[in-house]
Design an enzyme around this catalytic site. Structure first.
Site, PDB file in Angstrom:
ATOM      1  N   SER A  10       0.904  -1.164   0.008  1.00  0.00           N
ATOM      2  CA  SER A  10       0.050   0.090  -0.181  1.00  0.00           C
ATOM      3  C   SER A  10       0.760   1.233  -0.082  1.00  0.00           C
ATOM      4  O   SER A  10       1.910   1.187   0.417  1.00  0.00           O
ATOM      5  CB  SER A  10      -0.726  -0.012   1.159  1.00  0.00           C
ATOM      6  OG  SER A  10      -1.674  -1.099   1.184  1.00  0.00           O
TER       7      SER A  10
HETATM    8  N1  SAH Z   1      -1.452  -4.750   3.908  1.00  0.00           N
HETATM    9  C1  SAH Z   1      -0.612  -4.796   2.952  1.00  0.00           C
HETATM   10  C2  SAH Z   1      -1.538  -4.323   1.586  1.00  0.00           C
HETATM   11  C3  SAH Z   1      -1.778  -5.777   1.000  1.00  0.00           C
HETATM   12  S1  SAH Z   1      -2.765  -5.552  -0.481  1.00  0.00           S
HETATM   13  C4  SAH Z   1       0.426  -3.917   2.955  1.00  0.00           C
HETATM   14  O1  SAH Z   1       0.988  -3.736   4.211  1.00  0.00           O
HETATM   15  O2  SAH Z   1       1.196  -3.246   2.034  1.00  0.00           O
HETATM   16  C5  SAH Z   1      -4.094  -6.552  -0.040  1.00  0.00           C
HETATM   17  C6  SAH Z   1      -3.732  -8.095   0.151  1.00  0.00           C
HETATM   18  O3  SAH Z   1      -4.908  -8.708   0.571  1.00  0.00           O
HETATM   19  C7  SAH Z   1      -3.297  -8.883  -0.840  1.00  0.00           C
HETATM   20  O4  SAH Z   1      -1.670  -9.617  -0.441  1.00  0.00           O
HETATM   21  C8  SAH Z   1      -4.363  -9.984  -1.143  1.00  0.00           C
HETATM   22  O5  SAH Z   1      -3.650 -11.161  -1.531  1.00  0.00           O
HETATM   23  C9  SAH Z   1      -4.914  -9.943   0.116  1.00  0.00           C
HETATM   24  N2  SAH Z   1      -6.360 -10.309   0.159  1.00  0.00           N
HETATM   25  C10 SAH Z   1      -7.322 -10.222  -0.788  1.00  0.00           C
HETATM   26  N3  SAH Z   1      -8.286 -10.599  -0.397  1.00  0.00           N
HETATM   27  C11 SAH Z   1      -8.216 -11.548   0.807  1.00  0.00           C
HETATM   28  C12 SAH Z   1      -9.140 -12.178   1.826  1.00  0.00           C
HETATM   29  N4  SAH Z   1     -10.223 -12.386   1.422  1.00  0.00           N
HETATM   30  N5  SAH Z   1      -8.528 -12.628   2.665  1.00  0.00           N
HETATM   31  C13 SAH Z   1      -7.147 -12.250   3.079  1.00  0.00           C
HETATM   32  N6  SAH Z   1      -6.317 -11.461   2.387  1.00  0.00           N
HETATM   33  C14 SAH Z   1      -7.185 -11.125   1.159  1.00  0.00           C
END
Ligand code: SAH
Length: 229
Positions: free
Chosen positions: A73
């Site tokens: 992010s």
């Molecule tokens: N928190 C992260 C951002 C990750 S992007 C950071 O610090 O940068 C969002 C993430 O959510 C992705 O890795 C994706 O695989 C995950 N994701 C999507 N749907 C999900 C679900 N239903 N349960 C858990 N993770 C999920």
């Protein structure tokens, strides 16, 4: 990793975040970052959470690809989600969407006990290893569907969802929020025809559960997250 050079880069990243906070002050309801959130953003080595070939961009205030169609992010978004959630030392925090683990590390730097769920097995494994190697021992990562929350560890003082929920906030997550707890979650309103021109229309929502269990919510800011799967 903690060289003067990266310290300087981190400080300029935080300056960029603070400029964005000032620009969106009216929407955020505040015009400066909480000093402890600011300190956490200055402390966590973001370069350790991005792919090797993108390290030179690690302290730019923007999201970066981390493989598997996912992203780390934007620092501004990580900072304001953490700030809006009012995370305190000792809080139990659920994160949905571990990705590379950067947001988890920021929460841990604030003294939270973090439970983070990642849907993709490879990302969950890599994030768990990375966080352990960096010494973030108050974070537990597991693979699973974060929309179901983590019932065995509930209730949580704060819940941060870092992928967009389609239409509405998952009921299980609202249930697992402690009285007095706060949840920050992007909700996809389904932009319809507009989304063709303007991309997905998502609102970053802040939900606050009061001592009696009543939930109030407000829309804070338009955002662009990957969707919950
Ligand atoms: N928190 C992260 C951002 C990750 S992007 C950071 O610090 O940068 C969002 C993430 O959510 C992705 O890795 C994706 O695989 C995950 N994701 C999507 N749907 C999900 C679900 N239903 N349960 C858990 N993770 C999920």
């Amino acid at each position: 990793m903690f060289s003067k050079e990266t310290e300087g880069s981190r400080a300029s990243m935080v300056a960029a975040i603070e400029a964005d906070v000032a620009d969106t002050a009216r929407l955020l309801g505040k015009d400066a970052l909480d000093p402890q959130v600011r300190e956490a953003m200055l402390t966590v080595p973001r370069e350790a959470f991005v792919p090797d070939d993108l390290r030179r961009f690690a302290y730019q205030n923007r999201p970066l690809p981390i493989g598997h169609g996912q992203t780390i992010s934007q620092p501004f978004i990580v900072a304001i989600m953490t700030d809006l959630a009012h995370v305190q030392d000792g809080d139990r925090v659920l994160e949905v969407g571990t990705g590379c683990g950067y947001q988890s590390a920021i929460l841990a730097a604030l003294g939270a006990r973090v439970f983070s769920i990642e849907a993709l097995t490879e990302l969950a494994g890599a994030a768990a290893e990375r966080l352990e190697a960096l010494g973030y021992d108050r974070v537990t990562v597991r693979q699973g569907n974060g929309a179901e929350g983590w019932p065995d560890e509930a209730p949580f003082d704060a819940i941060l969802v870092t992928a967009a929920a389609p239409g509405r906030v998952p009921e299980a997550l609202i249930r697992q929020l402690a009285p007095g707890g706060r949840m920050v979650v992007p909700v996809d309103r389904g932009g319809g025809a507009d989304s063709f021109l303007f991309g997905p229309s998502q609102d970053l929502m802040l939900l606050i559960k009061d001592a009696q269990g009543r939930v109030e919510e407000r829309s804070v800011l338009p955002v662009a997250f990957v969707p919950l799967v």
